[in-house]
Scaffold this motif. Structure first.
Motif, PDB file in Angstrom:
ATOM      1  N   GLU A 158       0.822  -1.200   0.000  1.00  0.00           N
ATOM      2  CA  GLU A 158       0.000   0.000   0.000  1.00  0.00           C
ATOM      3  C   GLU A 158       0.863   1.260   0.000  1.00  0.00           C
ATOM      4  O   GLU A 158       0.516   2.277  -0.598  1.00  0.00           O
ATOM      5  CB  GLU A 158      -0.937   0.008   1.210  1.00  0.00           C
ATOM      6  CG  GLU A 158      -2.117  -0.944   1.105  1.00  0.00           C
ATOM      7  CD  GLU A 158      -1.690  -2.394   1.287  1.00  0.00           C
ATOM      8  OE1 GLU A 158      -0.652  -2.631   1.934  1.00  0.00           O
ATOM      9  OE2 GLU A 158      -2.384  -3.283   0.763  1.00  0.00           O
ATOM     10  N   GLU A 159       1.987   1.200   0.661  1.00  0.00           N
ATOM     11  CA  GLU A 159       2.893   2.358   0.666  1.00  0.00           C
ATOM     12  C   GLU A 159       3.638   2.468  -0.660  1.00  0.00           C
ATOM     13  O   GLU A 159       3.896   3.563  -1.142  1.00  0.00           O
ATOM     14  CB  GLU A 159       3.892   2.219   1.818  1.00  0.00           C
ATOM     15  CG  GLU A 159       4.898   3.387   1.884  1.00  0.00           C
ATOM     16  CD  GLU A 159       5.902   3.198   3.006  1.00  0.00           C
ATOM     17  OE1 GLU A 159       5.730   2.230   3.776  1.00  0.00           O
ATOM     18  OE2 GLU A 159       6.833   3.996   3.089  1.00  0.00           O
ATOM     19  N   LEU A 160       3.954   1.326  -1.241  1.00  0.00           N
ATOM     20  CA  LEU A 160       4.749   1.320  -2.462  1.00  0.00           C
ATOM     21  C   LEU A 160       3.928   1.689  -3.693  1.00  0.00           C
ATOM     22  O   LEU A 160       4.361   2.493  -4.532  1.00  0.00           O
ATOM     23  CB  LEU A 160       5.380  -0.063  -2.662  1.00  0.00           C
ATOM     24  CG  LEU A 160       6.295  -0.214  -3.892  1.00  0.00           C
ATOM     25  CD1 LEU A 160       7.491   0.712  -3.787  1.00  0.00           C
ATOM     26  CD2 LEU A 160       6.738  -1.667  -4.026  1.00  0.00           C
ATOM     27  N   ILE A 179      -2.844   1.215  -7.032  1.00  0.00           N
ATOM     28  CA  ILE A 179      -2.542   0.439  -8.236  1.00  0.00           C
ATOM     29  C   ILE A 179      -2.545  -1.037  -7.876  1.00  0.00           C
ATOM     30  O   ILE A 179      -1.834  -1.477  -6.963  1.00  0.00           O
ATOM     31  CB  ILE A 179      -1.187   0.857  -8.822  1.00  0.00           C
ATOM     32  CG1 ILE A 179      -1.198   2.349  -9.176  1.00  0.00           C
ATOM     33  CG2 ILE A 179      -0.845   0.017 -10.050  1.00  0.00           C
ATOM     34  CD1 ILE A 179       0.137   2.877  -9.631  1.00  0.00           C
ATOM     35  N   SER A 180      -3.314  -1.822  -8.600  1.00  0.00           N
ATOM     36  CA  SER A 180      -3.454  -3.239  -8.268  1.00  0.00           C
ATOM     37  C   SER A 180      -2.211  -4.020  -8.662  1.00  0.00           C
ATOM     38  O   SER A 180      -1.786  -4.917  -7.927  1.00  0.00           O
ATOM     39  CB  SER A 180      -4.684  -3.821  -8.964  1.00  0.00           C
ATOM     40  OG  SER A 180      -4.560  -3.656 -10.366  1.00  0.00           O
ATOM     41  N   PRO A 213      -7.325   0.282   1.979  1.00  0.00           N
ATOM     42  CA  PRO A 213      -6.109   0.428   1.161  1.00  0.00           C
ATOM     43  C   PRO A 213      -5.772  -0.815   0.357  1.00  0.00           C
ATOM     44  O   PRO A 213      -4.975  -0.745  -0.575  1.00  0.00           O
ATOM     45  CB  PRO A 213      -5.012   0.738   2.169  1.00  0.00           C
ATOM     46  CG  PRO A 213      -5.679   1.012   3.452  1.00  0.00           C
ATOM     47  CD  PRO A 213      -7.033   0.415   3.429  1.00  0.00           C
ATOM     48  N   ASP A 214      -6.302  -1.988   0.749  1.00  0.00           N
ATOM     49  CA  ASP A 214      -6.008  -3.193   0.007  1.00  0.00           C
ATOM     50  C   ASP A 214      -6.630  -3.109  -1.387  1.00  0.00           C
ATOM     51  O   ASP A 214      -7.478  -2.264  -1.663  1.00  0.00           O
ATOM     52  CB  ASP A 214      -6.524  -4.426   0.742  1.00  0.00           C
ATOM     53  CG  ASP A 214      -5.800  -4.636   2.064  1.00  0.00           C
ATOM     54  OD1 ASP A 214      -6.441  -5.074   3.035  1.00  0.00           O
ATOM     55  OD2 ASP A 214      -4.585  -4.326   2.135  1.00  0.00           O
ATOM     56  N   VAL A 215      -6.213  -4.052  -2.240  1.00  0.00           N
ATOM     57  CA  VAL A 215      -6.711  -4.061  -3.608  1.00  0.00           C
ATOM     58  C   VAL A 215      -7.272  -5.431  -3.928  1.00  0.00           C
ATOM     59  O   VAL A 215      -7.116  -6.389  -3.166  1.00  0.00           O
ATOM     60  CB  VAL A 215      -5.584  -3.711  -4.606  1.00  0.00           C
ATOM     61  CG1 VAL A 215      -5.097  -2.305  -4.406  1.00  0.00           C
ATOM     62  CG2 VAL A 215      -4.430  -4.699  -4.492  1.00  0.00           C
ATOM     63  N   GLY A 216      -7.919  -5.499  -5.080  1.00  0.00           N
ATOM     64  CA  GLY A 216      -8.470  -6.768  -5.521  1.00  0.00           C
ATOM     65  C   GLY A 216      -9.613  -7.225  -4.630  1.00  0.00           C
ATOM     66  O   GLY A 216     -10.460  -6.443  -4.197  1.00  0.00           O
TER      67      GLY A 216
END
Length: 862
Positions: free
Chosen positions: A94-96, A100-101, A161-164
């Motif tokens: 999430e920081e990096l 963007i997924s 903040p997570d993705v997918g």
């Protein structure tokens, strides 16, 4: 790794490799990809790069293997002892990568001796380590009791903040007696949450409604978040404000000054108190609040922070409007950030050989270069180049990687060392660039051919030029030095118009100056091409050729030539114009040509000399001579026109043609007038009168003699009844009978006569008469037929022929010499001395006329 449902095992790594050949690299390079979950402890195993690349572990040590990253951030390290890639710093996806997924870390592994480069990418897999969070723990919502069924009330979405699948997947709302939940998926994968009123509100029954909104993500184990919604039912206000647009799309350039107005939102309210509409950002993140502000009354959105395209390319901001009664509407502002070319390309020299052998083959790698630009689009398109006229070139090996290689054989005699300037230019406007200078030492051979300053030469030279005229100078440059740079110039010989080229052109072998060897004539040669060779003095000899186009410029050196009417010296040729001719009657047409070209060949016609009360005019361009008025009785029968044909050259040249015009309706009238035509040369009138008188007396004697001879011959013919025909080549004596009383000439007769000296026989032949419409040219004894033909008079021919053995001839020449008057007298009646005396008189008169330019026509007509 174990908290937050991180169900990853360190041993289960996803690995795949894809090798790509680098066209211009000295050794084969490749690309390898690994996949690991985020939040792995420092030192965790990523992959065995030595085994995956097929390298021995000792190769990593001997090749001084190292990891290179463009942005200097090192998340992955290399253990050269066992060839393992390990986690060097803890990685937070999430920081990096933020929202963007697809998240990955890329770096390069570089080996030396020999030089090798491998691109490594590590995909960072998301784990469900964050729970959904609502921006507020409690939501206050004011709704009018007159809100219509189906009215929608946007709610703040939960943030994960997570993705997918690990991000927010669904929402629930409890209780649902008045409201139900409507969740819409946005284009970017986000979810927009709305409450939809499906049961009427009654403030008198219930003023407040408390609801619970729950958000769930899709991770394992599943995480959730709740928020309490307090519905306050308002009274009376039954019209909600409505935005003029469902969404507002605008753009702003990065680094825009503060207080720059980005856009303005507006809403309308059908209520009377619509002036109390307020505007707010809805669910605005801290980043949005730091960069933009909205005026609650006007709806203007302004910049309040520093916008950086490299960090944020687009903003989606939800905006809310509310009237004093609590009715609201929502819209969305989409702000595209326009990239400004504010980052210069960064050049990193990864490897460089400061010295290279003279005999290094083309394609030898001198340096390996990495170029990065943080901008995007055209601003990110980098062109890497080096100095022109250099035996080196830049070739691309991988993305953003370039190799500096030799492009041709090196030449120490030309340059002992090179300062190679590597320039990286992006595609922005204006473009930004950066430079790096590399110093390279070289050595020597004659490897440069002479180069002409132009690909071809064009030279112009005027015709009639004097020999040895300088035409042009060709010049070639040789990048070598010393004897190898000494250039000589030569003509490549060939034939030109059947003669050697050297007979037309010569060249100075040292200076390259080209000279003319002879005079050029544009009418014979308009242009030609030749090859000039430049040759250096090296060993072996090197040379180059260039084409030289020589164009000869026309000069006005030819006067116009009159093709019609033909001028034949003493001929008297006339054009007949009827007295009833209308205005514009075409008399004749002057036809002329000029062998020059261009405007030198443009011809114009004008009358130079004409009679008074101009009757004729000539067409300026076509040369047609026409009448300009009706013919009157005052107009002379004979008219002489002088037409000047002039070209358009500088200076102009001209030709003159004289045209005789007869204004008459019949041929006899023309003939009577044209007997008085004379040449331009003036002579003594009184002397001419006495000459003509003398000639008349001699002619009378001659006629008397002829009549006597004819009488005798007729008598003898009757006696002997013999008939002879004289030859076809007997000389001709023109004779004109006297004018009749009515002023018309009925016929024109020709006679052939021949008198002998010793015989009793003579010959005389009467030739057929000419018709009235035949115009006689006395100088040629010929006829010029006019357009109108009348009925010819019946032929009348009377011939007498007697035998003869000896003759005495006397010839009187006229001008030109081809015209002759042949006299023959029978000496039976006239002594030979008398005949000789007659001939002497004719010859003396003829000699005088030759000196005074008096033609026989005048004498005959007289």
């Amino acid at each position: 790794m174990e908290s937050g449902g991180k169900g990853w095992r360190y041993g289960s790594l996803f690995f795949y490799t894809a090798c790509a050949l680098a066209l211009f690299s000295p050794r084969v390079t490749g690309q390898i990809r690994y996949s690991i979950p985020e939040e792995m402890p420092v030192g965790s195993f990523v992959g065995n790069i030595a085994s995956d690349l097929g390298l021995e572990p000792k190769r990593l040590i001997s090749g001084k293997a190292r990891v290179f990253t463009a942005d200097s951030s090192e998340y992955i390290g290399l253990d050269k002892e066992n060839g393992h890639l390990v986690v060097k710093n803890k990685i937070d996806r999430e920081e990096l990568c933020g929202e963007i997924s697809a998240c990955s870390v890329s770096f390069d592994v570089i080996l030396e001796n020999p030089m090798e480069l491998y691109r490594v990418s590590v995909d960072i897999q998301d784990i469900n380590d964050h729970s959904p969070v609502f921006p507020k723990s409690r939501i206050e919502q004011e709704i009018s009791e007159l809100a219509v069924l189906g009215a929608r009330f946007p709610l703040e979405s939960a943030i994960d903040p997570d993705v997918g699948v690990n991000t927010v997947q669904k929402y629930t709302l409890q209780p649902t007696d008045h409201f139900k939940l409507n969740v819409q998926n946005g284009d970017d994968g986000s979810k927009n949450v709305e409450m939809v009123l499906h049961s009427p509100l009654d403030r008198e029954k219930k003023q407040h409604h408390n609801l619970i909104l729950t958000a769930f993500d899709g991770g394992k184990p599943q995480r959730s978040a709740t928020v309490q919604i307090n519905i306050i039912v308002l009274d009376v206000n039954d019209n909600a404000p409505v935005f003029t647009q469902s969404s507002y799309k605008t753009s702003v350039v990065e680094n825009a000054p503060k207080s720059t107005i980005v856009t303005k939102v507006s809403a309308t309210d059908a209520d009377e108190s619509s002036h109390g509409i307020q505007y707010y950002f809805e669910h605005a993140t801290s980043m949005v609040k730091a960069l933009f502000s909205i005026d609650a009354d006007s709806g203007e959105v302004k910049v309040i922070g520093d916008i950086d395209y490299e960090k944020h390319k687009q903003f989606k901001i939800k905006v809310k409007t509310k009237d004093h009664g609590g009715l609201t509407d929502s819209s969305e502002i989409i702000i595209d950030v326009i990239d400004v070319n504010d980052n210069t390309p960064k050049i990193t020299i990864m490897s460089f050989s400061s010295a290279v052998s003279e005999d290094a083959a083309p394609g030898t790698v001198i340096a390996m270069i990495n170029v990065q630009d943080l901008d995007s689009g055209d601003n990110n398109k980098i062109t890497c180049s080096i100095d022109l006229n250099s035996p080196f070139k830049i070739v691309s090996s991988l993305t953003n990687y370039y190799n500096l290689v030799t492009d041709s054989e090196l030449d120490r005699e030309q340059t002992a060392e090179y300062n190679i300037t590597i320039t990286a230019v992006d595609g922005g406007n204006p473009p930004l660039s950066s430079k790096e200078i590399l110093n390279l030492k070289l050595s020597d051979v004659n490897d440069h051919t002479p180069q002409f300053e132009q690909e071809s030469y064009n030279a112009f030279i005027a015709e009639n030029n004097p020999p040895s005229t300088t035409i042009l100078t060709v010049k070639a440059i040789d990048m070598d030095w010393g004897q190898n740079a000494k250039i000589s110039y030569f003509l490549i010989d060939r034939d030109l118009n059947g003669a050697p080229l050297a007979s037309y052109i010569s060249i100075n072998s040292e200076s390259g100056v080209i000279y003319s060897e002879k005079l050029f004539d544009y009418e014979q040669l308009k242009s030609f091409k030749m090859q000039v060779k430049a040759q250096d003095g090296g060993s072996p000899l090197l040379s180059n050729n260039v084409t030289v186009n020589i164009i000869i410029k026309d000069q006005n050196d030819n006067a116009p030539q009159v093709l019609y009417p033909v001028q034949t010296g003493a001929s008297v040729v006339a054009e007949i114009v009827p007295r009833a001719a209308d205005v514009g009657y075409l008399v004749t047409k002057v036809v002329a040509v000029d062998v020059d070209s261009g405007q030198n060949a443009w011809l114009s016609y004008k009358l130079q000399k004409a009679t008074d009360r101009a009757l004729f005019e000539v067409g300026l361009q076509n040369g047609e001579i026409r009448t300009v008025r009706q013919v009157t009785d005052k107009d002379a029968v004979k008219q002489k026109l002088t037409v000047v044909v002039e070209d358009n050259g500088q200076p102009s040249r001209s030709a003159v043609v004289s045209i005789n015009v007869a204004v008459a309706d019949s041929f006899p009238e023309v003939l009577s007038e044209f007997t008085d035509f004379t040449h331009e040369k003036q002579y003594n009138d009184s002397l001419t009168f006495y000459l003509i008188l003398a000639l008349a007396v001699v002619s009378l004697l001659f006629i008397v003699s002829i009549i006597s001879i004819i009488s005798v011959k007729i008598y003898r013919w009757r006696q002997n009844k013999l008939l002879y025909k004289s030859g076809a080549n007997l000389p001709v004596i023109p004779y004109y009978p006297p004018v009749y009383a009515d002023g018309t000439l009925q016929h024109v007769y020709n006679y052939e006569m021949c008198g002998t000296t010793d015989s009793r026989m003579s010959d005389m032949k009467f030739i057929r008469p000419y018709s009235q419409n035949t115009l006689v040219s006395q100088s040629h004894m010929g006829t010029v037929q006019r357009e109108k033909k009348e009925q010819e008079v019946d032929d009348l021919t009377l011939e007498f022929s007697f035998s003869n053995t000896s003759q005495y001839w006397c010839t009187v020449n006229t001008i030109p010499p081809t015209h002759a008057l042949i006299l023959s007298v029978d000496t039976f009646y006239l002594s030979q001395a008398f005949m000789k005396r007659l001939c002497d008189i004719y010859l003396n008169i003829q000699q005088y006329m030759q000196y005074n330019f008096i033609t026989m026509q005048n004498i005959k007509h007289f």
